[in-house]
Design an enzyme around this catalytic site. Sequence first.
Site, PDB file in Angstrom:
ATOM      1  N   ASP A  45       0.855  -1.191   0.000  1.00 47.19           N
ATOM      2  CA  ASP A  45       0.000   0.000   0.000  1.00 47.19           C
ATOM      3  C   ASP A  45       0.892   1.242   0.000  1.00 47.19           C
ATOM      4  OD1 ASP A  45      -3.247   0.263   1.000  1.00 47.19           O
ATOM      5  OD2 ASP A  45      -2.040   2.104   1.060  1.00 47.19           O
ATOM      6  N   ASP A  68       3.762   2.621  -4.268  1.00 43.88           N
ATOM      7  CA  ASP A  68       2.779   3.416  -4.997  1.00 43.88           C
ATOM      8  C   ASP A  68       2.540   2.698  -6.331  1.00 43.88           C
ATOM      9  OD1 ASP A  68       1.430   5.229  -6.566  1.00 43.88           O
ATOM     10  OD2 ASP A  68       2.641   6.962  -5.958  1.00 43.88           O
ATOM     11  N   VAL A  69       1.297   2.278  -6.580  1.00 44.80           N
ATOM     12  CA  VAL A  69       1.047   1.489  -7.802  1.00 44.80           C
ATOM     13  C   VAL A  69       1.312   2.283  -9.080  1.00 44.80           C
ATOM     14  CG1 VAL A  69      -0.599  -0.144  -6.785  1.00 44.80           C
ATOM     15  CG2 VAL A  69      -1.448   2.026  -7.743  1.00 44.80           C
ATOM     16  N   TYR A 160     -13.788   8.296 -12.172  1.00 44.06           N
ATOM     17  CA  TYR A 160     -13.856   6.953 -11.584  1.00 44.06           C
ATOM     18  C   TYR A 160     -14.559   5.987 -12.538  1.00 44.06           C
ATOM     19  CZ  TYR A 160     -14.671   3.264  -8.121  1.00 44.06           C
ATOM     20  OH  TYR A 160     -14.698   2.061  -7.443  1.00 44.06           O
TER      21      TYR A 160
HETATM   22  N1  LIG Z   1     -16.104   0.536  -1.586  1.00 45.43           N
HETATM   23  C1  LIG Z   1     -16.858   0.351  -2.659  1.00 45.43           C
HETATM   24  O1  LIG Z   1     -18.098   0.547  -2.610  1.00 45.43           O
HETATM   25  C2  LIG Z   1     -16.238  -0.098  -3.960  1.00 45.43           C
HETATM   26  C3  LIG Z   1     -17.099  -0.412  -5.019  1.00 45.43           C
HETATM   27  C4  LIG Z   1     -16.542  -0.831  -6.220  1.00 45.43           C
HETATM   28  C5  LIG Z   1     -15.172  -0.974  -6.348  1.00 45.43           C
HETATM   29  N2  LIG Z   1     -14.355  -0.659  -5.303  1.00 45.43           N
HETATM   30  C6  LIG Z   1     -12.914  -0.782  -5.511  1.00 45.43           C
HETATM   31  O2  LIG Z   1     -12.330  -1.529  -4.453  1.00 45.43           O
HETATM   32  C7  LIG Z   1     -10.945  -1.181  -4.355  1.00 45.43           C
HETATM   33  C8  LIG Z   1     -10.598  -0.949  -2.899  1.00 45.43           C
HETATM   34  O3  LIG Z   1     -11.359   0.171  -2.446  1.00 45.43           O
HETATM   35  P1  LIG Z   1     -11.845   0.335  -0.937  1.00 45.43           P
HETATM   36  O4  LIG Z   1     -13.300   0.604  -0.998  1.00 45.43           O
HETATM   37  O5  LIG Z   1     -11.332  -0.755  -0.085  1.00 45.43           O
HETATM   38  O6  LIG Z   1     -11.138   1.721  -0.608  1.00 45.43           O
HETATM   39  P2  LIG Z   1     -10.171   2.178   0.597  1.00 45.43           P
HETATM   40  O7  LIG Z   1      -9.985   3.631   0.398  1.00 45.43           O
HETATM   41  O8  LIG Z   1     -10.699   1.672   1.892  1.00 45.43           O
HETATM   42  O9  LIG Z   1      -8.812   1.397   0.282  1.00 45.43           O
HETATM   43  C9  LIG Z   1      -8.025   1.710  -0.839  1.00 45.43           C
HETATM   44  C10 LIG Z   1      -6.568   1.460  -0.498  1.00 45.43           C
HETATM   45  O10 LIG Z   1      -5.779   1.771  -1.658  1.00 45.43           O
HETATM   46  C11 LIG Z   1      -4.628   2.473  -1.222  1.00 45.43           C
HETATM   47  N3  LIG Z   1      -4.059   3.291  -2.298  1.00 45.43           N
HETATM   48  C12 LIG Z   1      -4.553   4.452  -2.815  1.00 45.43           C
HETATM   49  N4  LIG Z   1      -3.731   4.934  -3.748  1.00 45.43           N
HETATM   50  C13 LIG Z   1      -2.690   4.063  -3.837  1.00 45.43           C
HETATM   51  C14 LIG Z   1      -1.516   4.026  -4.620  1.00 45.43           C
HETATM   52  N5  LIG Z   1      -1.227   5.001  -5.511  1.00 45.43           N
HETATM   53  N6  LIG Z   1      -0.663   2.996  -4.461  1.00 45.43           N
HETATM   54  C15 LIG Z   1      -0.923   2.011  -3.559  1.00 45.43           C
HETATM   55  N7  LIG Z   1      -2.025   2.005  -2.780  1.00 45.43           N
HETATM   56  C16 LIG Z   1      -2.889   3.014  -2.914  1.00 45.43           C
HETATM   57  C17 LIG Z   1      -5.108   3.325  -0.057  1.00 45.43           C
HETATM   58  O11 LIG Z   1      -4.052   3.756   0.774  1.00 45.43           O
HETATM   59  C18 LIG Z   1      -6.066   2.357   0.644  1.00 45.43           C
HETATM   60  O12 LIG Z   1      -5.402   1.577   1.609  1.00 45.43           O
HETATM   61  C19 LIG Z   1     -10.758   0.049  -5.252  1.00 45.43           C
HETATM   62  O13 LIG Z   1     -10.180  -0.347  -6.475  1.00 45.43           O
HETATM   63  C20 LIG Z   1     -12.182   0.533  -5.473  1.00 45.43           C
HETATM   64  O14 LIG Z   1     -12.327   1.244  -6.671  1.00 45.43           O
HETATM   65  C21 LIG Z   1     -14.858  -0.229  -4.119  1.00 45.43           C
END
Ligand SMILES: NC(=O)c1ccc[n+]([C@@H]2O[C@H](COP(=O)([O-])OP(=O)(O)OC[C@H]3O[C@@H](n4cnc5c(N)ncnc54)[C@H](O)[C@@H]3O)[C@@H](O)[C@H]2O)c1
Length: 282
Positions: A45, A68-69, A160
């Site tokens: 992360d 960082d991805v 998004y």
């Molecule tokens: N929560 C929802 O309703 C939902 C719905 C559809 C898809 N998603 C997808 O699920 C995935 C996870 O989201 P989440 O809801 O757990 O969000 P979250 O914000 O809880 O977690 C996201 C994580 O990604 C990390 N991150 C952000 N930028 C980064 C980078 N440049 N390099 C490395 N790490 C990075 C953040 O630090 C965080 O720990 C995402 O791809 C999101 O688009 C979520």
Amino acid sequence: MGIFRRGASYDLDGRRVLITGAGNGIGAELARSCHARGAKVVAVDIDADAVARLATELGPRAVSARADVTAPEDMRAATELALESFGGLDVVIANAGVTPDPGMLRSTDPAVVRRVIDINVFGVLHTVQTATDALAASGGHVQITGSCSAFMPGPGGAAYMMSKAALESLARSLRLEVAGSGISVGIAMLGMIDTSLAAKTLDDDPYGQTLGAQLPSVLSSRMSPHDAAEAICGQIEKRAARKVIPTPWLPLDLARGALPYLEGLTLKSKDLARALAELDAR
Ligand SMILES: NC(=O)c1ccc[n+]([C@@H]2O[C@H](COP(=O)([O-])OP(=O)(O)OC[C@H]3O[C@@H](n4cnc5c(N)ncnc54)[C@H](O)[C@@H]3O)[C@@H](O)[C@H]2O)c1
């Protein structure tokens, strides 16, 4: 061929699994769910403290790295860490993703759109590219965290929606391309999951609250990140190309060809029209 593997059993016990965005939300729960099945976990992360805490919680079968991805060199180092720590890599879960603050496309700084695409699309590309050789060696699996917004985009967060639509095509193309190398690829199309990302988009902003209220309760009710992670692990165990989570979103995925023709119905909501006008005026 990986393409024909749907339904085959792929036990996660002993597998070496690298997860991006593992510091919080769905990624952290994926790390816990994989680990509970006996997997060795590389938790990655941009938030170094969050993944370090997670690795400590999980114990000896887990390591963590700040990466960082958007930086290919960070992802190369993360793959190296998996090879050094566990001798190889079986599964990569490209999960890290972000949402922009609510805003209209016409007034959004293109740099904001670029940043979202950089993390959500190029981040997945870097994650996959740097891991492909290791996955080919193990005949492994790529798992991508997608979104139902790919086929049902809403207004006010287009960067998004664009990113997740691109990701769907990335996953489908990749699956076909790497099947001959023994690698399978799956994408989970997620609806509403109860994380800080969902809260930021739908709860913390008045526009998001109005947008969220447009959805019928069967779609707007949020699944826990733990249940989402368990469902994604189930998908990995079948090496399935696609899974819609939670299932109330499945009929929309199946009927997606009709959705663009019905989008105008959204604009019949006076509340949403007012909220969009307010968003435009910000
Ligand atoms: N929560 C929802 O309703 C939902 C719905 C559809 C898809 N998603 C997808 O699920 C995935 C996870 O989201 P989440 O809801 O757990 O969000 P979250 O914000 O809880 O977690 C996201 C994580 O990604 C990390 N991150 C952000 N930028 C980064 C980078 N440049 N390099 C490395 N790490 C990075 C953040 O630090 C965080 O720990 C995402 O791809 C999101 O688009 C979520």
